[in-house]
Motif scaffolding. Structure first.
Motif, PDB file in Angstrom:
ATOM      1  N   ARG A  42      47.799  48.325  55.371  1.00  0.00           N
ATOM      2  CA  ARG A  42      48.229  47.447  54.297  1.00  0.00           C
ATOM      3  C   ARG A  42      47.337  47.624  53.091  1.00  0.00           C
ATOM      4  NH1 ARG A  42      53.212  46.288  56.080  1.00  0.00           N
ATOM      5  NH2 ARG A  42      53.212  45.246  58.105  1.00  0.00           N
ATOM      6  N   ASP A  43      47.880  47.338  51.889  1.00  0.00           N
ATOM      7  CA  ASP A  43      47.082  47.400  50.677  1.00  0.00           C
ATOM      8  C   ASP A  43      47.252  46.095  49.904  1.00  0.00           C
ATOM      9  OD1 ASP A  43      49.612  47.569  49.617  1.00  0.00           O
ATOM     10  OD2 ASP A  43      49.361  49.561  48.729  1.00  0.00           O
ATOM     11  N   ARG A  44      46.723  46.071  48.696  1.00  0.00           N
ATOM     12  CA  ARG A  44      46.735  44.825  47.944  1.00  0.00           C
ATOM     13  C   ARG A  44      48.158  44.360  47.634  1.00  0.00           C
ATOM     14  NH1 ARG A  44      44.125  43.645  41.899  1.00  0.00           N
ATOM     15  NH2 ARG A  44      44.729  41.429  41.847  1.00  0.00           N
ATOM     16  N   PHE A  45      49.058  45.314  47.362  1.00  0.00           N
ATOM     17  CA  PHE A  45      50.437  44.926  47.074  1.00  0.00           C
ATOM     18  C   PHE A  45      51.087  44.273  48.294  1.00  0.00           C
ATOM     19  CE2 PHE A  45      55.035  45.738  46.759  1.00  0.00           C
ATOM     20  CZ  PHE A  45      55.307  45.119  45.534  1.00  0.00           C
ATOM     21  N   ASP A  46      50.778  44.783  49.504  1.00  0.00           N
ATOM     22  CA  ASP A  46      51.297  44.152  50.718  1.00  0.00           C
ATOM     23  C   ASP A  46      50.842  42.706  50.817  1.00  0.00           C
ATOM     24  OD1 ASP A  46      52.800  46.265  51.848  1.00  0.00           O
ATOM     25  OD2 ASP A  46      50.956  47.229  52.519  1.00  0.00           O
ATOM     26  N   HIS A  47      49.539  42.472  50.534  1.00  0.00           N
ATOM     27  CA  HIS A  47      49.026  41.112  50.606  1.00  0.00           C
ATOM     28  C   HIS A  47      49.654  40.226  49.524  1.00  0.00           C
ATOM     29  CE1 HIS A  47      46.042  41.680  53.753  1.00  0.00           C
ATOM     30  NE2 HIS A  47      45.788  42.863  53.222  1.00  0.00           N
ATOM     31  N   ARG A 104      50.660  38.266  34.953  1.00  0.00           N
ATOM     32  CA  ARG A 104      49.293  38.774  35.148  1.00  0.00           C
ATOM     33  C   ARG A 104      48.440  38.497  33.927  1.00  0.00           C
ATOM     34  NH1 ARG A 104      48.076  43.206  32.070  1.00  0.00           N
ATOM     35  NH2 ARG A 104      49.858  44.344  31.167  1.00  0.00           N
ATOM     36  N   SER A 105      47.123  38.570  34.150  1.00  0.00           N
ATOM     37  CA  SER A 105      46.183  38.470  33.030  1.00  0.00           C
ATOM     38  C   SER A 105      45.934  39.873  32.462  1.00  0.00           C
ATOM     39  CB  SER A 105      44.874  37.833  33.492  1.00  0.00           C
ATOM     40  OG  SER A 105      44.340  38.545  34.595  1.00  0.00           O
ATOM     41  N   GLU A 106      45.329  39.935  31.287  1.00  0.00           N
ATOM     42  CA  GLU A 106      45.126  41.215  30.600  1.00  0.00           C
ATOM     43  C   GLU A 106      44.321  42.206  31.435  1.00  0.00           C
ATOM     44  OE1 GLU A 106      45.991  42.785  28.043  1.00  0.00           O
ATOM     45  OE2 GLU A 106      46.863  41.385  26.600  1.00  0.00           O
ATOM     46  N   ARG A 127      45.757  45.159  34.252  1.00  0.00           N
ATOM     47  CA  ARG A 127      46.691  46.197  33.847  1.00  0.00           C
ATOM     48  C   ARG A 127      46.791  47.308  34.885  1.00  0.00           C
ATOM     49  NH1 ARG A 127      46.252  48.613  27.908  1.00  0.00           N
ATOM     50  NH2 ARG A 127      46.863  46.450  27.552  1.00  0.00           N
ATOM     51  N   THR A 128      45.658  47.713  35.465  1.00  0.00           N
ATOM     52  CA  THR A 128      45.684  48.813  36.446  1.00  0.00           C
ATOM     53  C   THR A 128      46.503  48.438  37.676  1.00  0.00           C
ATOM     54  OG1 THR A 128      43.523  49.600  35.717  1.00  0.00           O
ATOM     55  CG2 THR A 128      44.265  50.303  37.901  1.00  0.00           C
ATOM     56  N   PHE A 129      46.244  47.228  38.210  1.00  0.00           N
ATOM     57  CA  PHE A 129      47.000  46.829  39.391  1.00  0.00           C
ATOM     58  C   PHE A 129      48.477  46.605  39.038  1.00  0.00           C
ATOM     59  CE2 PHE A 129      48.515  43.474  42.390  1.00  0.00           C
ATOM     60  CZ  PHE A 129      48.606  44.315  43.498  1.00  0.00           C
ATOM     61  N   HIS A 130      48.734  46.221  37.782  1.00  0.00           N
ATOM     62  CA  HIS A 130      50.129  46.081  37.351  1.00  0.00           C
ATOM     63  C   HIS A 130      50.859  47.417  37.501  1.00  0.00           C
ATOM     64  CE1 HIS A 130      53.540  44.570  35.014  1.00  0.00           C
ATOM     65  NE2 HIS A 130      53.491  45.694  34.302  1.00  0.00           N
ATOM     66  N   SER A 132      54.433  50.990  40.675  1.00  0.00           N
ATOM     67  CA  SER A 132      54.599  52.207  41.480  1.00  0.00           C
ATOM     68  C   SER A 132      55.063  51.873  42.890  1.00  0.00           C
ATOM     69  CB  SER A 132      53.287  52.984  41.522  1.00  0.00           C
ATOM     70  OG  SER A 132      53.388  54.096  42.401  1.00  0.00           O
ATOM     71  N   ALA A 133      54.480  50.828  43.492  1.00  0.00           N
ATOM     72  CA  ALA A 133      54.872  50.422  44.842  1.00  0.00           C
ATOM     73  C   ALA A 133      56.340  50.004  44.876  1.00  0.00           C
ATOM     74  CB  ALA A 133      53.979  49.289  45.326  1.00  0.00           C
TER      75      ALA A 133
END
Length: 767
Positions: free
Chosen positions: A600-605, A703-705, A708-711, A716-717
């Motif tokens: 699992r990764d952050r998007f899964d959580h 999201r907050s500014e 951006r990277t996780f956005h 992508s996910a």
């Protein structure tokens, strides 16, 4: 000629109440309409009365009703009628015709009146047959098929002979020249009608389909065609009802196309049977006289007895050459003894032309009522008689195969199994599901299961088993009712997905149907498991006799199980509540299985913690963002209304629809390290501005500014998940919100490792 609106209103109300009462009792509505006219009209209470204008309206209704009857009859069915059906039709027409002719001629001395009564006695009504055959569970028997074919032929024969009688009667006397002239005019009419029907009407049908003037104009045009044919029949010395009937034979699906033909047939049926024709039958009741019971009781009893006995005996005698025995012929004759609308029309025309008087007309009306009322009793006695002698033959050889309504994963799995030993047809409206069923080797009709034409294309008139297994209980019920009452399918199995069990049992009792799989089954859940390959298939041997419902209950445990089908000898059968399992049987069982854990990764959580909205009703975009903003605002500590405005303002800049059917609305909020997601499925679809397709999957991001990277990683996910070939189908078929969440968590994609030392707020749910 003035039409009293109050009288018309009262006639329509009387027709409706009388017809409703008759159908509730299992008889054709025409009997209730007749009785309403007799009781409320001049013969008894005198509340209703006739008029010239009312007679014109009723006559138009009869013409349209004959047009509808012609459109309903497939001429090819006459050519395919069995030997037994032809012999039963001839015996059931000729013998009562001769018997009643002799009685009336002896009493009145009028050959024309005698012929009218003879034709009326030879008529066979199918109006009540389907209901009776369903109640007695006879649809899959040889006698049922013979009765259907015999009635079709007998009524067609009656109309032709009736036309000849009308032509001859107009001369007042019979001579060789008169007969020759009548014959020539009739032949000329049929020749011209055939030429127009076979050459011009198909071109007319092509024009209608090509230029599509609309249902209203198309309806007007086919009524014009019917009236032209009716006028042609009148000019030939025949009656207009024969012309309207012939017009209906030509204005069929092959001429007008399936869709247009179905629409126009529905319109003609509604206008004629629902509005105009009932006026005719109520006013026909006005002409009846109860004096016949006092003045001519012997004649009344004699005609009714002769019509009944001659119909049964004649059918049995003519049926003997089939080799099926005289007892089966007697039962078929009892089933064909009912008369109905066609007889009343013939009698009313004879009365209006002065060929028969009110006494003979009344006798014919009471004959229709009595014979139709006795059909259920006589037929049941006859069937019980055949059963006691073990002579009731089930026509297994005539009906074969299975028709499945629904092409979901479970339906296709069942179809593949059943197709190992018999033909299987599948009907569904979804082109993608139809394509999958075709790839499984099943015979597929893509269309509406509630359309009689579609069911006809899917061989509903020839299959033995009908399975209604869509996720919509109402569609299942209506389709099953069509299969039973229109196509006479002997075995009906209906899916029960849960809900009102009393209503489901009432449906089963009404249709003599059974519950598919022998218990309540969540079709959407099983479709999802099969699509995701989360099942284990096995064969369970049966060691002792038991009802299928008990077997179903025994299967249910910690993991759901489904008894898909039964292998008995070399035949594969559907499992249903009316089935008793026997030693030696093997049941093909599907059982749900767990899915192995994956990294699992952050998007899964994020998905595991996200609110998942499963919206069943249609919403505007403003309503949707209000609903989605509420859980987001609670998590972000913002005002829901303000967050809703941000999403709407963002959407006004440019559309957030990224794939057909998928949107990813997103806004930036104040703060640090803030990223929230709401997942939504909109079953009816959302309409985004300037987008041709409705959106069913929505991923709402806030999201907050600094995120951006996780956005970008989240986008992508989502994009990788959407690349699944079956995503759209799996998304729409998932049974609930948690299944949607699992679909996202279990999809294969590239997963980025969690940063070292990071801990999720909550554990991921079990897949």
């Amino acid at each position: 000629m003035e039409l009293s609106l109050l009288n018309l209103l009262l006639v329509l109300v009387a027709a409706w109440l009388g017809g409703l009462l008759a159908t509730r009792l299992g008889y054709p509505s025409v009997l209730g309409e007749l009785l309403a006219g007799m009781l409320l009209g001049p013969p008894l209470l005198g509340v209703l009365h006739g008029s010239e204008a009312l007679a014109v309206v009723g006559e138009l209704g009869v013409l349209l009703m004959m047009l509808y009857i012609g459109m309903e009859i497939d001429p090819r069915e006459l050519g395919r009628a069995s030997k037994g059906g032809v012999l039963a039709a001839l015996g059931g027409f000729i013998t009562p015709f001769v018997a009643c002719y002799l009685i009336i001629y002896y009493v009145t001395g009028s050959a024309y009146a005698a012929m009218f009564v003879g034709v009326a006695a030879g008529v066979t009504s199918l109006a009540t047959k389907s209901r009776i055959l369903v109640d007695l569970q006879l649809l899959d028997t040889r006698i049922a098929h013979v009765m259907m074919a015999g009635a079709l032929i007998a009524d067609t024969l009656s109309l032709l002979i009736f036309a000849g009688i009308i032509g001859v009667a107009q001369f007042g006397s019979v001579s060789v020249m008169d007969l020759a002239l009548v014959g020539l005019k009739a032949l000329a009419f049929f020749a011209v009608a055939a030429l127009v029907g076979l050459k011009l009407i198909p071109r007319f049908g092509v024009w209608l389909q090509r230029y599509a003037p609309g249902r209203t104009v198309s309806f007007l045009l086919i009524v014009v065609v019917a009236l032209l044919f009716a006028e042609g029949a009148e000019l030939a010395g025949l009656h207009g009802i024969l012309g309207a009937f012939l017009a209906g034979l030509f204005l069929r699906e092959r001429t007008l196309g399936r869709t247009l033909s179905k629409d126009l047939m529905d319109l003609v049926r509604d206008v004629s049977l629902g509005f105009l024709a009932p006026i005719f039958f109520v006013t026909a009741g006005f002409e009846v006289t109860f004096d016949v019971f006092q003045q001519h009781p012997i004649l009344l009893a004699g005609v009714i007895a002769a019509a009944t006995v001659a119909k049964i005996v004649g059918t049995a005698l003519f049926y003997l050459p089939t080799g099926y025995g005289w007892r089966e012929g007697v039962v078929i004759g009892a089933g064909m003894n009912g008369r109905g609308a066609v007889e009343i029309i013939i009698a009313q025309i004879g009365l209006s032309m002065g060929i028969i008087d009110a006494t003979i007309f009344s006798i014919l009306v009471f004959m229709a009522i009595f014979t139709t009322a006795t059909v259920p009793v006589l037929l049941k006695l006859g069937v019980d008689w055949l059963k006691r002698r073990n002579e009731l033959v089930r026509s297994d050889h005539e009906r074969r195969g299975v028709l499945i309504i629904g092409a979901g994963a479970t339906a296709r799995a069942l179809g593949r199994v059943l197709a190992r030993s018999q033909p299987v047809w599948v009907v569904d409206r979804n082109p993608q599901l139809c394509a999958l069923a075709e790839s499984d080797g099943l015979q597929v009709i893509c269309g509406d299961a509630l359309d009689e034409q579609v069911l006809g294309e899917a061989q509903a008139a020839h299959v033995r088993t009908f399975i209604a297994m869509t996720a919509n209980a109402e569609v299942n019920a209506l389709a099953a009712q069509l299969a039973r009452t229109v196509f006479y399918v002997p075995e009906i199995h209906v899916l029960f997905s849960g809900g009102d069990e009393a209503e489901h049992q009432s449906l089963l009792a009404h249709l003599h149907a059974t519950t598919l799989f022998a218990g309540p089954v969540s079709l959407v859940a099983w479709d999802y498991r099969i699509e995701q390959e989360r099942i284990v298939r096995s064969k369970v041997p049966v060691e002792q006799p038991m009802p299928a419902s008990r077997f179903f209950q025994a299967l249910q445990g910690p993991r759901p199980a489904l008894p898909l089908a039964l292998l008995r000898g070399d035949r594969y059968l559907p499992v249903h509540s009316g089935l008793t399992l026997e030693p030696g049987d093997e049941v093909i069982v599907l059982q749900a299985m767990d899915v192995p854990a994956m990294p699992r990764d952050r998007f899964d959580h994020l998905v595991a913690q996200a609110p998942v909205l499963d919206l069943s009703r249609q919403l505007s975009l403003e309503e949707f963002f209000r609903v989605a903003a509420e859980p987001l605002a609670a998590r972000l500590g913002l005002e829901a209304e303000a967050l809703q405005r941000r999403f709407l303002e963002r959407e006004a800049l440019s559309s957030t629809v990224v794939f057909p059917g998928v949107a990813i609305p997103h806004v930036i909020v104040e703060g640090h390290g803030r990223f929230e997601l709401v997942v939504a499925r909109c079953r009816e679809g959302l309409r985004f501005p300037d987008q041709p397709e409705r959106v069913h999957a929505v991923f709402v991001l806030a999201r907050s500014e600094d995120e951006r990277t996780f956005h970008l990683q989240a986008l992508s996910a989502i994009a990788q998940i959407l690349q699944r070939e079956d995503f759209e189908q799996a998304w729409l078929m998932a049974p609930d919100a948690e299944a949607l969440r699992r679909l996202l968590l279990e999809s294969e994609r590239r997963r980025l490792p969690l940063p070292a030392g990071s801990e999720p707020d909550e554990a991921l749910p079990e897949a």
